[in-house]
Design a protein around this motif. Structure first.
Motif, PDB file in Angstrom:
ATOM      1  N   TYR A   1      29.264  44.134   8.882  1.00  0.00           N
ATOM      2  CA  TYR A   1      30.048  45.135   8.165  1.00  0.00           C
ATOM      3  C   TYR A   1      31.493  45.140   8.646  1.00  0.00           C
ATOM      4  CZ  TYR A   1      32.040  49.442   6.503  1.00  0.00           C
ATOM      5  OH  TYR A   1      32.893  50.353   5.923  1.00  0.00           O
ATOM      6  N   GLU A   2      31.697  45.061   9.943  1.00  0.00           N
ATOM      7  CA  GLU A   2      33.062  45.027  10.483  1.00  0.00           C
ATOM      8  C   GLU A   2      33.817  43.807   9.953  1.00  0.00           C
ATOM      9  OE1 GLU A   2      34.929  47.108  12.185  1.00  0.00           O
ATOM     10  OE2 GLU A   2      33.349  48.590  12.385  1.00  0.00           O
ATOM     11  N   ASN A   3      33.181  42.652   9.939  1.00  0.00           N
ATOM     12  CA  ASN A   3      33.816  41.438   9.420  1.00  0.00           C
ATOM     13  C   ASN A   3      34.091  41.563   7.924  1.00  0.00           C
ATOM     14  OD1 ASN A   3      33.765  40.224  11.951  1.00  0.00           O
ATOM     15  ND2 ASN A   3      31.769  39.304  11.587  1.00  0.00           N
ATOM     16  N   TYR A   4      33.145  42.114   7.203  1.00  0.00           N
ATOM     17  CA  TYR A   4      33.302  42.345   5.759  1.00  0.00           C
ATOM     18  C   TYR A   4      34.486  43.261   5.497  1.00  0.00           C
ATOM     19  CZ  TYR A   4      32.142  44.204   1.123  1.00  0.00           C
ATOM     20  OH  TYR A   4      32.184  44.607  -0.188  1.00  0.00           O
ATOM     21  N   LYS A   5      34.533  44.363   6.223  1.00  0.00           N
ATOM     22  CA  LYS A   5      35.595  45.353   6.045  1.00  0.00           C
ATOM     23  C   LYS A   5      36.963  44.741   6.333  1.00  0.00           C
ATOM     24  CE  LYS A   5      36.258  48.606   9.116  1.00  0.00           C
ATOM     25  NZ  LYS A   5      36.108  49.766   9.980  1.00  0.00           N
ATOM     26  N   ASN A   6      37.044  43.903   7.339  1.00  0.00           N
ATOM     27  CA  ASN A   6      38.313  43.278   7.699  1.00  0.00           C
ATOM     28  C   ASN A   6      38.862  42.377   6.603  1.00  0.00           C
ATOM     29  OD1 ASN A   6      38.517  44.593  10.150  1.00  0.00           O
ATOM     30  ND2 ASN A   6      37.430  42.974  11.251  1.00  0.00           N
ATOM     31  N   ASP A   7      37.997  41.868   5.734  1.00  0.00           N
ATOM     32  CA  ASP A   7      38.466  41.061   4.610  1.00  0.00           C
ATOM     33  C   ASP A   7      39.335  41.861   3.644  1.00  0.00           C
ATOM     34  OD1 ASP A   7      37.216  38.789   5.511  1.00  0.00           O
ATOM     35  OD2 ASP A   7      35.622  38.807   4.002  1.00  0.00           O
ATOM     36  N   PHE A   8      39.190  43.176   3.652  1.00  0.00           N
ATOM     37  CA  PHE A   8      39.911  44.034   2.721  1.00  0.00           C
ATOM     38  C   PHE A   8      41.142  44.703   3.336  1.00  0.00           C
ATOM     39  CE2 PHE A   8      35.604  43.784   1.175  1.00  0.00           C
ATOM     40  CZ  PHE A   8      35.781  43.564  -0.184  1.00  0.00           C
ATOM     41  N   LEU A   9      41.213  44.687   4.657  1.00  0.00           N
ATOM     42  CA  LEU A   9      42.307  45.389   5.340  1.00  0.00           C
ATOM     43  C   LEU A   9      43.524  44.492   5.455  1.00  0.00           C
ATOM     44  CD1 LEU A   9      40.289  47.107   8.190  1.00  0.00           C
ATOM     45  CD2 LEU A   9      41.071  48.130   6.067  1.00  0.00           C
ATOM     46  N   PRO A  10      44.712  44.994   5.402  1.00  0.00           N
ATOM     47  CA  PRO A  10      45.078  46.384   5.146  1.00  0.00           C
ATOM     48  C   PRO A  10      45.393  46.669   3.682  1.00  0.00           C
ATOM     49  CG  PRO A  10      47.017  45.241   5.888  1.00  0.00           C
ATOM     50  CD  PRO A  10      45.863  44.226   5.838  1.00  0.00           C
ATOM     51  N   ASN A  11      45.423  45.639   2.831  1.00  0.00           N
ATOM     52  CA  ASN A  11      45.981  45.823   1.485  1.00  0.00           C
ATOM     53  C   ASN A  11      44.982  46.077   0.365  1.00  0.00           C
ATOM     54  OD1 ASN A  11      48.588  45.379   2.518  1.00  0.00           O
ATOM     55  ND2 ASN A  11      48.287  43.167   2.396  1.00  0.00           N
ATOM     56  N   ASN A  12      43.720  45.849   0.575  1.00  0.00           N
ATOM     57  CA  ASN A  12      42.751  45.937  -0.522  1.00  0.00           C
ATOM     58  C   ASN A  12      41.750  47.075  -0.354  1.00  0.00           C
ATOM     59  OD1 ASN A  12      43.811  43.705  -1.890  1.00  0.00           O
ATOM     60  ND2 ASN A  12      42.667  42.309  -0.583  1.00  0.00           N
ATOM     61  N   THR A  13      42.170  48.166   0.245  1.00  0.00           N
ATOM     62  CA  THR A  13      41.232  49.268   0.500  1.00  0.00           C
ATOM     63  C   THR A  13      40.894  50.062  -0.758  1.00  0.00           C
ATOM     64  OG1 THR A  13      43.054  50.701   1.182  1.00  0.00           O
ATOM     65  CG2 THR A  13      41.866  49.506   2.925  1.00  0.00           C
ATOM     66  N   ASN A  14      41.522  49.750  -1.875  1.00  0.00           N
ATOM     67  CA  ASN A  14      41.164  50.386  -3.148  1.00  0.00           C
ATOM     68  C   ASN A  14      40.174  49.551  -3.944  1.00  0.00           C
ATOM     69  OD1 ASN A  14      42.755  52.701  -2.801  1.00  0.00           O
ATOM     70  ND2 ASN A  14      44.572  51.629  -3.550  1.00  0.00           N
ATOM     71  N   ASP A  15      39.792  48.410  -3.407  1.00  0.00           N
ATOM     72  CA  ASP A  15      38.824  47.537  -4.051  1.00  0.00           C
ATOM     73  C   ASP A  15      37.459  48.240  -4.116  1.00  0.00           C
ATOM     74  OD1 ASP A  15      36.620  45.345  -3.909  1.00  0.00           O
ATOM     75  OD2 ASP A  15      38.426  44.266  -4.540  1.00  0.00           O
ATOM     76  N   TYR A  16      36.805  48.123  -5.250  1.00  0.00           N
ATOM     77  CA  TYR A  16      35.512  48.794  -5.451  1.00  0.00           C
ATOM     78  C   TYR A  16      34.496  48.407  -4.379  1.00  0.00           C
ATOM     79  CZ  TYR A  16      31.044  50.072  -7.471  1.00  0.00           C
ATOM     80  OH  TYR A  16      29.781  50.592  -7.651  1.00  0.00           O
ATOM     81  N   ARG A  17      34.427  47.137  -4.043  1.00  0.00           N
ATOM     82  CA  ARG A  17      33.427  46.690  -3.073  1.00  0.00           C
ATOM     83  C   ARG A  17      33.719  47.211  -1.670  1.00  0.00           C
ATOM     84  NH1 ARG A  17      31.351  40.946  -3.324  1.00  0.00           N
ATOM     85  NH2 ARG A  17      29.354  41.958  -3.042  1.00  0.00           N
ATOM     86  N   TYR A  18      34.957  47.512  -1.377  1.00  0.00           N
ATOM     87  CA  TYR A  18      35.308  48.147  -0.102  1.00  0.00           C
ATOM     88  C   TYR A  18      34.886  49.618  -0.134  1.00  0.00           C
ATOM     89  CZ  TYR A  18      38.079  49.954   3.782  1.00  0.00           C
ATOM     90  OH  TYR A  18      38.467  50.567   4.942  1.00  0.00           O
ATOM     91  N   ILE A  19      35.229  50.280  -1.211  1.00  0.00           N
ATOM     92  CA  ILE A  19      34.947  51.716  -1.333  1.00  0.00           C
ATOM     93  C   ILE A  19      33.444  51.987  -1.321  1.00  0.00           C
ATOM     94  CG2 ILE A  19      35.126  53.700  -2.882  1.00  0.00           C
ATOM     95  CD1 ILE A  19      37.904  52.526  -3.731  1.00  0.00           C
ATOM     96  N   VAL A  20      32.677  51.162  -2.025  1.00  0.00           N
ATOM     97  CA  VAL A  20      31.230  51.407  -2.129  1.00  0.00           C
ATOM     98  C   VAL A  20      30.533  51.265  -0.775  1.00  0.00           C
ATOM     99  CG1 VAL A  20      30.363  49.095  -2.715  1.00  0.00           C
ATOM    100  CG2 VAL A  20      29.301  51.102  -3.733  1.00  0.00           C
ATOM    101  N   THR A  21      31.119  50.512   0.145  1.00  0.00           N
ATOM    102  CA  THR A  21      30.482  50.324   1.450  1.00  0.00           C
ATOM    103  C   THR A  21      30.940  51.333   2.500  1.00  0.00           C
ATOM    104  OG1 THR A  21      32.144  48.692   2.129  1.00  0.00           O
ATOM    105  CG2 THR A  21      30.115  47.849   1.102  1.00  0.00           C
ATOM    106  N   LYS A  22      31.866  52.219   2.184  1.00  0.00           N
ATOM    107  CA  LYS A  22      32.371  53.195   3.155  1.00  0.00           C
ATOM    108  C   LYS A  22      31.254  53.989   3.843  1.00  0.00           C
ATOM    109  CE  LYS A  22      36.101  54.352   4.088  1.00  0.00           C
ATOM    110  NZ  LYS A  22      36.857  54.036   5.296  1.00  0.00           N
ATOM    111  N   PRO A  23      30.205  54.411   3.148  1.00  0.00           N
ATOM    112  CA  PRO A  23      29.135  55.147   3.838  1.00  0.00           C
ATOM    113  C   PRO A  23      28.472  54.358   4.970  1.00  0.00           C
ATOM    114  CG  PRO A  23      28.961  55.490   1.486  1.00  0.00           C
ATOM    115  CD  PRO A  23      30.004  54.416   1.696  1.00  0.00           C
ATOM    116  N   LEU A  24      28.526  53.035   4.923  1.00  0.00           N
ATOM    117  CA  LEU A  24      27.910  52.227   5.976  1.00  0.00           C
ATOM    118  C   LEU A  24      28.610  52.402   7.315  1.00  0.00           C
ATOM    119  CD1 LEU A  24      27.185  48.888   4.073  1.00  0.00           C
ATOM    120  CD2 LEU A  24      25.623  50.800   4.517  1.00  0.00           C
ATOM    121  N   GLU A  25      29.851  52.876   7.303  1.00  0.00           N
ATOM    122  CA  GLU A  25      30.565  53.125   8.557  1.00  0.00           C
ATOM    123  C   GLU A  25      29.802  54.099   9.453  1.00  0.00           C
ATOM    124  OE1 GLU A  25      34.556  54.434   7.844  1.00  0.00           O
ATOM    125  OE2 GLU A  25      35.221  52.421   7.313  1.00  0.00           O
TER     126      GLU A  25
END
Length: 114
Positions: A9-33
């Motif tokens: 999850y950490e590696n996945y999340k880093n693929d979106f940081l810092p510029n793609n945090t509005n991406d649907y696939r990033y947002i849908v995984t936020k509860p996994l934090e």
């Protein structure tokens, strides 16, 4: 299994940081934090936040559909050992659930594990 999911999850999340945090696939995984930080899980549980409810729904639905996803058994056991059991809040859409299942499958297949 738990460690693999957390690190993936950490590696996945880093693929979106810092510029793609509005991406649907990033947002849908936020509860996994919440599974990464049990103190955050307890805090969100105390406030009954939407991320907490969505995580609980996801876990509840995984458990309810374990025959379709038997590879999740050991992951669910590891969550139970941390006091996370899942509850039906009815806030997770079918689309969100299906997307989370796909992403978790990538984690379990080590697609994001280094």
């Amino acid at each position: 299994m738990y460690r693999i999911v957390c690190e993936s999850y950490e590696n996945y999340k880093n693929d979106f940081l810092p510029n793609n945090t509005n991406d649907y696939r990033y947002i849908v995984t936020k509860p996994l934090e919440l599974i990464l930080d049990l103190s955050l899980y307890e805090k969100e549980k105390g406030y009954n936040t939407i991320n907490y409810q969505k995580l609980e729904d996801f876990i509840y639905l995984l458990r309810d559909n374990i025959n379709k996803h038997p590879n999740y058994k050991s992951f669910l056991w590891s969550l139970e050992s941390r006091g996370i059991y899942g509850e039906n809040y009815g806030v997770l859409s079918k689309e969100e659930y299906n997307e989370l299942v796909k992403i978790m499958n990538m984690f379990l297949k080590l697609s994001y594990w280094s």
